[in-house]
Design an enzyme around this catalytic site. Structure first.
Site, PDB file in Angstrom:
ATOM      1  N   ASN A 106       0.847  -1.196   0.000  1.00 30.43           N
ATOM      2  CA  ASN A 106       0.000   0.000   0.000  1.00 30.43           C
ATOM      3  C   ASN A 106       0.878   1.239   0.000  1.00 30.43           C
ATOM      4  O   ASN A 106       2.025   1.200   0.456  1.00 30.43           O
ATOM      5  CB  ASN A 106      -0.895   0.007   1.241  1.00 30.43           C
ATOM      6  N   HIS A 108       0.947   5.246   1.364  1.00 29.94           N
ATOM      7  CA  HIS A 108       0.281   6.115   2.336  1.00 29.94           C
ATOM      8  C   HIS A 108       0.968   7.479   2.321  1.00 29.94           C
ATOM      9  O   HIS A 108       2.203   7.547   2.332  1.00 29.94           O
ATOM     10  CB  HIS A 108       0.376   5.479   3.727  1.00 29.94           C
ATOM     11  N   SER A 135       4.972   6.827   2.189  1.00 26.83           N
ATOM     12  CA  SER A 135       5.512   5.523   2.582  1.00 26.83           C
ATOM     13  C   SER A 135       4.852   4.419   1.778  1.00 26.83           C
ATOM     14  O   SER A 135       3.645   4.453   1.541  1.00 26.83           O
ATOM     15  CB  SER A 135       5.216   5.236   4.066  1.00 26.83           C
ATOM     16  N   ASP A 144      -2.231   0.630   8.225  1.00 22.43           N
ATOM     17  CA  ASP A 144      -1.012   1.431   8.021  1.00 22.43           C
ATOM     18  C   ASP A 144       0.132   1.047   8.964  1.00 22.43           C
ATOM     19  O   ASP A 144       0.915   1.910   9.394  1.00 22.43           O
ATOM     20  CB  ASP A 144      -1.318   2.939   8.172  1.00 22.43           C
TER      21      ASP A 144
HETATM   22  C1  GRF Z   1      -2.880   8.873  -2.448  1.00 26.46           C
HETATM   23  O1  GRF Z   1      -2.538  10.024  -1.770  1.00 26.46           O
HETATM   24  C2  GRF Z   1      -2.466   7.678  -1.661  1.00 26.46           C
HETATM   25  O2  GRF Z   1      -1.324   7.859  -0.901  1.00 26.46           O
HETATM   26  C3  GRF Z   1      -3.631   7.452  -0.733  1.00 26.46           C
HETATM   27  O3  GRF Z   1      -4.755   7.771  -1.516  1.00 26.46           O
HETATM   28  C4  GRF Z   1      -4.389   8.692  -2.552  1.00 26.46           C
HETATM   29  C5  GRF Z   1      -4.813   8.064  -3.835  1.00 26.46           C
HETATM   30  O4  GRF Z   1      -4.632   8.908  -4.939  1.00 26.46           O
HETATM   31  N1  GRF Z   1      -3.611   6.105  -0.210  1.00 26.46           N
HETATM   32  P1  GRF Z   1      -4.696   8.328  -6.411  1.00 26.46           P
HETATM   33  O5  GRF Z   1      -6.076   7.667  -6.557  1.00 26.46           O
HETATM   34  O6  GRF Z   1      -3.600   7.324  -6.550  1.00 26.46           O
HETATM   35  O7  GRF Z   1      -4.558   9.485  -7.327  1.00 26.46           O
END
Ligand code: GRF
Length: 318
Positions: A106, A108, A135, A144
């Protein structure tokens, strides 16, 4: 080159991280391919983008009681090895995470372990922090909190709002995610990493030691003078394409049966094959390491001196 790892990207919205993964995978030397994009919202804009880029897309309408089951069978139909979450907004059930342990990543938008959960940029600004970042981590049951695979720092500028900060962090995310995913997938195909993992399992068995056999890393059971090899690391010897561990099968019949039934797992190694060594391929990302451990224990048993196996039998009967 070994085959690329087949990654499914799960999204709920815009999908800009998904796009970063798709475009990174277009490089000839990228060790992963985006083999599927799906998610919980059939209308997520990212799905249309993936489709336009010729990626396989599956639209699943979210239903609490069936979603993860449907997803599971889809992933298995498409022989997916790794799941990359990219803005996927559903909590994943623990049983699903357990089945995919070590194979869900994932991204984050904070420097974990700081600011888990949502509204991270607001939290960074409220805390007056000067540096934030992104991260990439393995997904574990607690949100997370899984093993960190990589991070990148992003400066907080005077006058930043949650929106301006999110925009810059997103640029950093797009750089970070493909790079870390490539490293992560690569490590499972790296002979040194594979050797360390096999070695840890082999040396956990009684009276074992490391030894080389014709230059290959190998493990034996028994004493220095009369010990016997029970596991040998096979690294693309004799022009073959596999990295694997060789263990003792019961004979040629069993070997032929296993290789015939599961050619993606078992192979007949050149040179060692005739003396009943069977190869288990390890340069894949869905290696079942419990299965490898069972084979090592079995091979250990076949090669250990009677004094050791007797002890083991006695312990089992006890
Ligand atoms: C990103 O900021 C990611 O870190 C978080 O959700 C957002 C997703 O944005 N988990 P996208 O759909 O990849 O543009």
């Amino acid at each position: 080159m070994a085959e690329r790892a087949r990654v499914a990207v799960l999204i709920s919205g815009r999908g800009s991280n998904m796009a970063a993964l798709i475009y990174a995978a277009r490089a000839a030397d990228c060790p992963f391919e985006v083999a599927l994009v799906t998610g919980d919202r059939p209308d997520a804009p990212g799905l249309a983008l993936a489709e336009a880029e010729g990626i396989e897309v599956e639209r699943i309408a979210y239903d609490k009681s069936t979603f993860f089951q449907t997803l599971e069978s889809l992933l298995s139909d498409k022989t997916i090895e790794i799941i990359a979450l990219a803005g996927f907004m559903r909590l994943i059930p623990p049983a699903f995470i357990a089945r995919w342990a070590g194979r869900i990543v994932n991204i984050h938008p904070s420097l974990l372990p700081r600011h888990k959960g949502l509204r991270t940029h607001e939290a960074v600004l409220a805390a007056g922090e000067r540096v934030t970042g992104a991260s990439v981590h393995l997904v574990s049951e607690e949100v997370d909190s899984g093993e960190l695979l990589g991070q990148v720092e992003v400066a907080v500028l005077p006058g930043d709002t949650a929106e301006t900060l999110a925009e810059r962090v997103l640029i950093a995310e797009h750089q970070l995610y493909p790079r870390v995913l490539a490293q992560f997938v690569g490590r499972e195909r790296d002979p040194a990493w594979i050797e360390a993992r096999v070695g840890a399992l082999a040396l956990a068995l009684p009276e074992t030691s490391f030894k080389t056999s014709h230059g290959a890393p190998a493990w034996r059971v028994g004493s220095e003078s009369s010990g016997k090899l029970f596991a040998i690391l096979f690294n693309r010897h004799h022009g073959e394409d596999s990295v694997g561990v060789l263990v003792k099968a019961s004979g040629q019949d069993e070997m032929a049966q296993l290789i015939d039934a599961e050619p993606e797992i078992y192979f007949r190694p050149a040179y060692y094959g005739p003396s009943d060594w069977i190869g288990i391929r390890l340069d894949r990302s869905n290696v079942d390491w419990d299965h490898v451990a069972e084979w090592l224990a079995r091979s250990w048993r076949a090669c250990a001196p009677p004094r050791l196996t007797k002890l083991l039998r006695a312990a089992e009967e006890f």
